[in-house]
Design an enzyme around this catalytic site. Sequence first.
Site, PDB file in Angstrom:
ATOM      1  N   CYS A  33       0.865  -1.200   0.000  1.00 26.86           N
ATOM      2  CA  CYS A  33       0.000   0.000   0.000  1.00 26.86           C
ATOM      3  C   CYS A  33       0.890   1.234   0.000  1.00 26.86           C
ATOM      4  O   CYS A  33       1.867   1.313   0.761  1.00 26.86           O
ATOM      5  CB  CYS A  33      -0.909  -0.016   1.229  1.00 26.86           C
ATOM      6  SG  CYS A  33      -1.821   1.524   1.491  1.00 26.86           S
ATOM      7  N   CYS A  76     -33.721  28.231  -3.980  1.00 21.10           N
ATOM      8  CA  CYS A  76     -34.679  29.168  -3.388  1.00 21.10           C
ATOM      9  C   CYS A  76     -34.111  29.629  -2.043  1.00 21.10           C
ATOM     10  O   CYS A  76     -33.699  28.803  -1.224  1.00 21.10           O
ATOM     11  CB  CYS A  76     -36.029  28.487  -3.197  1.00 21.10           C
ATOM     12  SG  CYS A  76     -37.210  29.472  -2.243  1.00 21.10           S
ATOM     13  N   CYS A  93      -4.493   0.320  -0.028  1.00 24.12           N
ATOM     14  CA  CYS A  93      -5.399  -0.644   0.600  1.00 24.12           C
ATOM     15  C   CYS A  93      -6.763  -0.019   0.861  1.00 24.12           C
ATOM     16  O   CYS A  93      -6.910   1.206   0.927  1.00 24.12           O
ATOM     17  CB  CYS A  93      -4.791  -1.183   1.901  1.00 24.12           C
ATOM     18  SG  CYS A  93      -4.703   0.028   3.248  1.00 24.12           S
ATOM     19  N   CYS A 118     -41.777  70.028  32.930  1.00 21.45           N
ATOM     20  CA  CYS A 118     -40.866  71.028  33.484  1.00 21.45           C
ATOM     21  C   CYS A 118     -39.635  71.195  32.616  1.00 21.45           C
ATOM     22  O   CYS A 118     -39.136  70.249  32.014  1.00 21.45           O
ATOM     23  CB  CYS A 118     -40.463  70.605  34.895  1.00 21.45           C
ATOM     24  SG  CYS A 118     -39.373  71.782  35.715  1.00 21.45           S
ATOM     25  N   CYS A 139     -23.131  62.052  35.574  1.00 18.37           N
ATOM     26  CA  CYS A 139     -23.041  63.473  35.210  1.00 18.37           C
ATOM     27  C   CYS A 139     -23.836  64.349  36.185  1.00 18.37           C
ATOM     28  O   CYS A 139     -23.315  65.262  36.807  1.00 18.37           O
ATOM     29  CB  CYS A 139     -23.531  63.669  33.785  1.00 18.37           C
ATOM     30  SG  CYS A 139     -23.555  65.395  33.234  1.00 18.37           S
ATOM     31  N   CYS A 179      -4.808   5.888 -12.632  1.00 18.93           N
ATOM     32  CA  CYS A 179      -3.345   5.969 -12.707  1.00 18.93           C
ATOM     33  C   CYS A 179      -2.663   4.646 -12.379  1.00 18.93           C
ATOM     34  O   CYS A 179      -1.536   4.381 -12.799  1.00 18.93           O
ATOM     35  CB  CYS A 179      -2.840   7.052 -11.762  1.00 18.93           C
ATOM     36  SG  CYS A 179      -3.370   6.793 -10.048  1.00 18.93           S
ATOM     37  N   CYS A 235       0.180   3.111   3.941  1.00 21.35           N
ATOM     38  CA  CYS A 235       0.594   2.456   5.191  1.00 21.35           C
ATOM     39  C   CYS A 235       1.781   1.515   4.981  1.00 21.35           C
ATOM     40  O   CYS A 235       2.351   1.016   5.966  1.00 21.35           O
ATOM     41  CB  CYS A 235      -0.574   1.696   5.809  1.00 21.35           C
ATOM     42  SG  CYS A 235      -1.138   0.282   4.820  1.00 21.35           S
TER      43      CYS A 235
END
Length: 567
Positions: free
Chosen positions: A128, A217, A150, A299, A308, A145, A131
């Site tokens: 193989c 869609c 394996c 007011c 603040c 090719c 491996c």
Amino acid sequence: MEADDDFYSGTENYSDYADSDEDDADGEYEFVDDAADDSDDLIFRRRQQNYSVLSEADICKLQEDDISRISTVLSISRNSSAILLRHYNWCVSRVHDEWFADEEKVRDAVGLLEKPVVDFPTDGELDCGICFETFLSDKLHAAACGHPFCDSCWEGYITTAINDGPGCLTLRCPDPSCRAAVGQDMINLLAPDKDKQKYTSYFVRSYVEDNRKTKWCPAPGCDYAVNFVVGSGNYDVNCRCCYSFCWNCAEEAHRPVDCDTVSKWVLKNSAESENMNWILANSKPCPKCKRPIEKNQGCMHITCTPPCKFEFCWLCLGAWTEHGEKTGGFYACNRYEAAKQDGIYDETEKRREMAKNSLERYTHYYERWATNQSSRQKALLDLKKMQTDDIEKLSDIQCQPESQLKFIIEAWLQIVECRRVLKWTYAYGFYIPDQEHGKRVFFEYLQGEAESGLERLHQCAEKELLPYLDAKGPSEDFNEFRTKLAGLTSVTKNYFENLVRALENGLSDVNSHDAYDRTSSSKSLGGKTKGSSSKASSSDSSHWPCEYCTYVNPRSTTICQMCEHGR
């Protein structure tokens, strides 16, 4: 000028429209036979000539047809044909052109080898290439090719590629020096079942996502695709899932508004610009920390929020410690009044007033846009209920086959479509330039007539149908109701189609000044006269203005192109 007279004349014969509507019905609607998809409950859908809606089965059939065509013409395997089509984005003509122009170049580009790079013996033992274990030849496989690997290494290689995404469709031989293509035949032979399913899904989706004539869609959860004839002009698409969208920009269908206007409108609805306008129109900045403050009590003494805590006068924005009896009391500010008379606050007030006017104008159009959207959603639900429940019930009560009741479905389909058009006319109106006052007035007149006509149709389909649904048996006047509803559907459809065409042309054929003058004078006089019409027409021998809607028509026509009233 009465709205009823403008939309259709008092002598209008609904039966004429009903007859013509029934004649045209087969050309406009068709039964949807979707036995393979139980979730599709639509009874009718509009037949469109410039696109087709595709299910997954339809896509697979188109793929198979293209693969067979390429395989036959080029005398290659179906597996190689699929690899070629994927590489050239499923364009059959391009595959033909490229292949016959330079076959060797195409083979090299897509990895289709004419002969193996290495010999792969059918018996004996081999190592193989991944491996490096030794296996009998029947435990190893190779692409075109001939490089042997394996089954276990192939499975791991293919699974990793599939889990990485659609790139697995262009899989090559595991050998780093080899560019041989790995086709679907190898996947089906070596991959686990779940990976085969995933690969097949990528393969089917590639037909849509790589094809410039096909799109999914955009509705959430919809698995249909749309094949579109590019260059056909009208980009509106109605999917079988009931969602309508624009092929060009993938937003919801938006005729008569162009894609650029939709983009601006959607951006405006979601942007911070209107928030800033609201802040400018309804608040003032704290003189110390500059945070915007909304005045919600009477007011003029304002205290900024912590940290603040600056106290100031709402009118002049001066420190509250400097106010009192000497400035005119706590509910007035002579310092502000004096400064205003001197013109000190003119620019600030002008800016605030402009922001307020801009906000009010936007709110006017947006509220009506959104209202028609919600009305359309409600109409879609009513349409679905009519299709699934009420039609069958009405058929039993009135002792008529469901095929004779499709005029009700057609009415609801028209209501849904008209609500969509009417919704987008408000975006259209928002962007009419201020200097084109005559065009704006005429547009608002046409829009008002469209709303009036649609409300009549909606009222008839929604309210006037109820007694027939609640009846104990066949109603004597049901045929009269059929004639009325079919007539209203036909008239409304014609008006909206003409309205869309006129708006898409930018009202270019309309004499804006004449339309404004005639609309204004008819409102002030409470009606129209034929004398005024003949005067207007005498000023231009090549056109004549309609007495009902003031649309300026070519002299050669005898019926108004906008409202279809006679000359």
